[in-house]
Design an enzyme around this catalytic site. Structure first.
Site, short mmCIF file in Angstrom:
data_model
loop_
_atom_site.label_atom_id
_atom_site.label_comp_id
_atom_site.label_asym_id
_atom_site.label_seq_id
_atom_site.Cartn_x
_atom_site.Cartn_y
_atom_site.Cartn_z
N PHE A 29 0.83 -1.22 0.00
CA PHE A 29 0.00 0.00 0.00
C PHE A 29 0.87 1.28 0.00
CE2 PHE A 29 -2.19 2.79 3.36
CZ PHE A 29 -2.84 3.58 2.42
N ILE A 30 1.57 1.53 1.11
CA ILE A 30 2.34 2.79 1.19
C ILE A 30 3.50 2.76 0.20
CG2 ILE A 30 3.65 4.33 2.71
CD1 ILE A 30 2.10 3.09 5.08
N LEU A 67 6.30 -10.15 -2.91
CA LEU A 67 4.88 -10.35 -3.28
C LEU A 67 4.20 -11.37 -2.37
CD1 LEU A 67 5.14 -10.24 -7.20
CD2 LEU A 67 4.69 -8.35 -5.63
N THR A 99 6.49 2.77 12.56
CA THR A 99 5.11 3.04 12.98
C THR A 99 5.06 3.71 14.35
OG1 THR A 99 3.06 1.93 13.64
CG2 THR A 99 5.06 0.65 13.85
N ASP A 100 3.98 4.45 14.59
CA ASP A 100 3.79 5.05 15.93
C ASP A 100 3.44 3.98 16.97
OD1 ASP A 100 1.20 4.44 15.09
OD2 ASP A 100 0.36 6.43 15.49
N GLU A 101 3.10 2.76 16.52
CA GLU A 101 2.68 1.72 17.48
C GLU A 101 3.83 1.28 18.39
OE1 GLU A 101 0.24 -1.41 16.02
OE2 GLU A 101 -0.88 -0.11 14.68
N TYR A 112 3.14 -7.33 16.24
CA TYR A 112 3.51 -6.43 15.13
C TYR A 112 4.36 -5.28 15.64
CZ TYR A 112 3.10 -2.44 11.96
OH TYR A 112 3.38 -1.34 11.19
N SER A 171 7.75 -6.23 16.82
CA SER A 171 8.70 -6.53 15.75
C SER A 171 9.21 -5.24 15.09
CB SER A 171 8.08 -7.48 14.70
OG SER A 171 7.06 -6.81 13.97
N LYS A 172 8.35 -4.24 14.97
CA LYS A 172 8.79 -2.96 14.39
C LYS A 172 9.72 -2.23 15.38
CE LYS A 172 7.68 -1.28 10.94
NZ LYS A 172 8.18 -1.41 9.54
N LYS A 212 -7.58 -3.82 6.26
CA LYS A 212 -7.45 -2.69 7.18
C LYS A 212 -8.81 -2.00 7.28
CE LYS A 212 -2.89 -3.28 7.56
NZ LYS A 212 -2.18 -3.58 6.38
P1 NAD Z 1 1.59 -3.63 3.21
O1 NAD Z 1 1.29 -4.84 4.02
O2 NAD Z 1 0.51 -3.05 2.36
O3 NAD Z 1 2.83 -3.93 2.24
C1 NAD Z 1 3.97 -4.62 2.66
C2 NAD Z 1 4.76 -5.03 1.43
O4 NAD Z 1 5.96 -5.70 1.88
C3 NAD Z 1 4.03 -6.01 0.51
O5 NAD Z 1 4.12 -5.59 -0.83
C4 NAD Z 1 4.75 -7.33 0.72
O6 NAD Z 1 4.74 -8.18 -0.41
C5 NAD Z 1 6.16 -6.84 1.06
N1 NAD Z 1 6.91 -7.85 1.82
C6 NAD Z 1 6.50 -8.52 2.93
N2 NAD Z 1 7.45 -9.39 3.31
C7 NAD Z 1 8.50 -9.24 2.45
C8 NAD Z 1 9.78 -9.86 2.33
N3 NAD Z 1 10.17 -10.82 3.18
N4 NAD Z 1 10.60 -9.45 1.34
C9 NAD Z 1 10.21 -8.49 0.47
N5 NAD Z 1 9.01 -7.90 0.51
C10 NAD Z 1 8.16 -8.26 1.50
O7 NAD Z 1 2.17 -2.56 4.23
P2 NAD Z 1 1.89 -1.00 4.34
O8 NAD Z 1 0.65 -0.77 5.09
O9 NAD Z 1 2.08 -0.38 2.99
O10 NAD Z 1 3.11 -0.57 5.28
C11 NAD Z 1 4.41 -0.34 4.71
C12 NAD Z 1 5.38 -0.03 5.83
O11 NAD Z 1 4.95 1.14 6.53
C13 NAD Z 1 5.51 -1.13 6.87
O12 NAD Z 1 6.85 -1.21 7.25
C14 NAD Z 1 4.64 -0.65 8.03
O13 NAD Z 1 5.12 -1.14 9.24
C15 NAD Z 1 4.81 0.85 7.92
N6 NAD Z 1 3.67 1.66 8.40
C16 NAD Z 1 2.41 1.40 7.96
C17 NAD Z 1 1.35 2.22 8.37
C18 NAD Z 1 -0.05 1.99 7.88
O14 NAD Z 1 -0.97 2.69 8.35
N7 NAD Z 1 -0.31 1.09 6.95
C19 NAD Z 1 1.61 3.28 9.23
C20 NAD Z 1 2.92 3.50 9.69
C21 NAD Z 1 3.95 2.68 9.24
O1 DAU Z 2 -0.65 3.34 13.67
C1 DAU Z 2 0.00 2.85 12.53
C2 DAU Z 2 -0.48 1.44 12.24
O2 DAU Z 2 -1.82 1.56 11.75
C3 DAU Z 2 0.40 0.72 11.23
O3 DAU Z 2 1.68 0.56 11.75
C4 DAU Z 2 -0.20 -0.64 10.86
O4 DAU Z 2 0.58 -1.26 9.85
C5 DAU Z 2 -1.60 -0.42 10.34
O5 DAU Z 2 -2.21 -1.66 10.06
C6 DAU Z 2 -2.45 0.36 11.36
O6 DAU Z 2 -2.73 -0.45 12.54
P1 DAU Z 2 -4.19 -0.49 13.20
O7 DAU Z 2 -4.32 -1.74 13.96
O8 DAU Z 2 -4.48 0.79 13.90
O9 DAU Z 2 -5.09 -0.50 11.84
P2 DAU Z 2 -6.41 -1.33 11.46
O10 DAU Z 2 -6.91 -0.77 10.17
O11 DAU Z 2 -6.21 -2.79 11.55
O12 DAU Z 2 -7.43 -0.91 12.61
C7 DAU Z 2 -7.77 0.44 12.86
C8 DAU Z 2 -8.68 0.45 14.09
O13 DAU Z 2 -9.95 -0.15 13.73
C9 DAU Z 2 -8.16 -0.36 15.25
O14 DAU Z 2 -8.51 0.29 16.47
C10 DAU Z 2 -8.90 -1.70 15.15
C11 DAU Z 2 -10.23 -1.30 14.54
N1 DAU Z 2 -10.85 -2.31 13.65
C12 DAU Z 2 -10.10 -2.83 12.65
C13 DAU Z 2 -10.63 -3.77 11.80
C14 DAU Z 2 -9.80 -4.37 10.68
C15 DAU Z 2 -12.17 -2.69 13.84
O15 DAU Z 2 -12.87 -2.19 14.76
N2 DAU Z 2 -12.71 -3.63 12.99
C16 DAU Z 2 -11.97 -4.19 11.99
O16 DAU Z 2 -12.52 -5.06 11.26
#
Ligand code: NAD
Ligand code: DAU
Length: 353
Positions: A16-17, A40, A135-137, A161, A164-165, A200
């Site tokens: 995604f990002i 992938l 991540t802020d987590e 999660y 690990s981050k 998500k």
């Molecule tokens: P995502 O799950 O959409 O994408 C992760 C990508 O990593 C995928 O394309 C997957 O194929 C690839 N990948 C996984 N394992 C791999 C491996 N062993 N080798 C190579 N590629 C691999 O994730 P996202 O939501 O786009 O998040 C991207 C990054 O940003 C992550 O590091 C996440 O921790 C961080 N982040 C995400 C959020 C959020 O809200 N989604 C917020 C803050 C930080």
């Molecule tokens: O804060 C940054 C993080 O945000 C990233 O590091 C993670 O990669 C990303 O997945 C995200 O984590 P969250 O757990 O906050 O996101 P999620 O979309 O899974 O959930 C958002 C909120 O909604 C959380 O409080 C859980 C709730 N939720 C989520 C799902 C999937 C529900 O209530 N129902 C649901 O089905």
């Protein structure tokens, strides 16, 4: 002699990002060679970056960041001088059911990349940078209506999660301290926008509303998240990559806190309007379900450092961003269907082999 001034490795660029970051860099920096490395997994979807796959300055590499020998070979072959590392297992719910894959990818994978960058760059660190997108987590969980996460907040991760981050952030800092590897880290809040995998909250609920399926709200829906439009995150990453200071951490956030239930009600209202459905019909799909185990109550970012020092702030207001996001999913239902059917996983074979 390469025609490019820099060769940048972006990991996780089919996610995604990562797909937004790859697109941003490929378009904005035609004199950079952007190498997108992704293994992938279920979350990797090359259709997310289909529009730039034929650009001259773009290369896709299918590889696993945990494979030490392959990373060594690729670093030698491409001579990367910058790494923007996003590849990860990213979904908290999955980390509860299958934590070890998070340890493998997020901890070992980051360690492998750091080690190979260190070996390849040696003493010649001029112009080199290892950027970890985190991540802020890692900071844990806040009380309702009280406090923020600062760059100085002690780490207190609570899910497999976030643990690990946090581990990977510590490794990045250790390589900076011990080996003087040039690094930056950013810790960002919840992203939303086009191409987010429908596991998500926001894309899952958009998809379920389209299909008139239940909307599973965990617990009472009182948990708070800070939401940032993904393209603002890509701009922040660009800013930090070019202007961040060695060894520093930058928090990135949207100044945009919502309880889950308020956000879901807003989403439901917008979906009713856009789908021309009767007012209240999406809200009727809300179903309160068992809470996520160890569910963090509230995240809230203080993002003043990146604003004060690097001049970045979010540009897209939440209602506008959410509306654009819903429009994108409604206009790209083919993308959603490809993902939900699993068809997207055939794209690599069709396009690259
Ligand atoms: P995502 O799950 O959409 O994408 C992760 C990508 O990593 C995928 O394309 C997957 O194929 C690839 N990948 C996984 N394992 C791999 C491996 N062993 N080798 C190579 N590629 C691999 O994730 P996202 O939501 O786009 O998040 C991207 C990054 O940003 C992550 O590091 C996440 O921790 C961080 N982040 C995400 C959020 C959020 O809200 N989604 C917020 C803050 C930080
Ligand atoms: O804060 C940054 C993080 O945000 C990233 O590091 C993670 O990669 C990303 O997945 C995200 O984590 P969250 O757990 O906050 O996101 P999620 O979309 O899974 O959930 C958002 C909120 O909604 C959380 O409080 C859980 C709730 N939720 C989520 C799902 C999937 C529900 O209530 N129902 C649901 O089905």
């Amino acid at each position: 002699m390469s025609k490019f001034v820099r060769t940048i490795l972006i990991t996780g660029g089919a996610g995604f990002i990562g797909s937004h970051v790859v697109r941003h860099f490929v378009k904005k920096y035609p004199d950079y060679h952007i190498c997108n490395l992704d293994v992938l997994t279920y979350a990797g979807n090359l259709m997310n970056i289909k529009d730039i796959e034929n650009n001259d300055n773009y290369t896709f590499i299918k590889a696993d960041i945990t494979d030490l020998e392959e990373m060594r070979t690729l670093f030698k072959q491409y001579n990367f001088d910058g790494v923007i590392h996003l590849a990860a297992e990213s979904h908290v719910d999955r980390s509860i059911t299958e934590p070890l894959s998070f340890v493998k990818t997020n901890v070992l994978g980051t360690a492998v990349l750091l080690q190979v960058a260190k070996e390849t760059w040696g003493e010649d660190k001029q112009g080199k940078l290892f950027y970890h997108v985190s991540t802020d987590e890692v900071y844990g969980s806040l009380e309702l209506e009280q406090g923020f996460f600062y760059e100085t907040t002690p780490y207190d991760p609570k899910s497999p999660y976030s643990a690990s981050k946090a581990s990977s952030d510590h490794l990045v800092r250790a390589y900076n301290h011990t080996f003087k590897l040039p690094v930056v880290i950013s810790n960002c809040s919840n992203n939303y926008g086009p191409y987010q995998f429908p596991e998500k909250l926001i894309p899952l609920f958009i998809n379920n509303i389209i299909e008139k399926k239940a909307l599973p709200v965990y617990g009472k829906g009182i948990n708070v998240r800070d939401w940032l439009y993904v393209k603002d995150h890509a701009v922040a990453i660009d800013t930090i990559f070019h202007e961040g200071k060695d060894g520093e951490t930058y928090n990135i956030g949207g100044h945009n806190e919502w309880t889950n239930i308020d956000l879901i009600r807003l989403l439901c209202r917008l979906m009713d309007e856009k789908l021309g459905r009767e007012k209240g019909s999406s809200e009727a799909l809300i179903t309160f379900v068992k809470d996520r185990s160890g569910h963090d109550l509230r995240y809230a970012i203080d993002a003043s450092k990146i604003d004060d020092e690097l001049g970045w702030k979010p540009s897209i207001q939440f209602e506008e961003g959410l509306s654009k996001t819903i429009d994108w999913y409604l206009e790209n239902q083919g993308w959603l269907q490809n993902v939900t059917s699993g068809e997207y996983q055939n794209y690599y074979k069709k396009q690259y082999s």
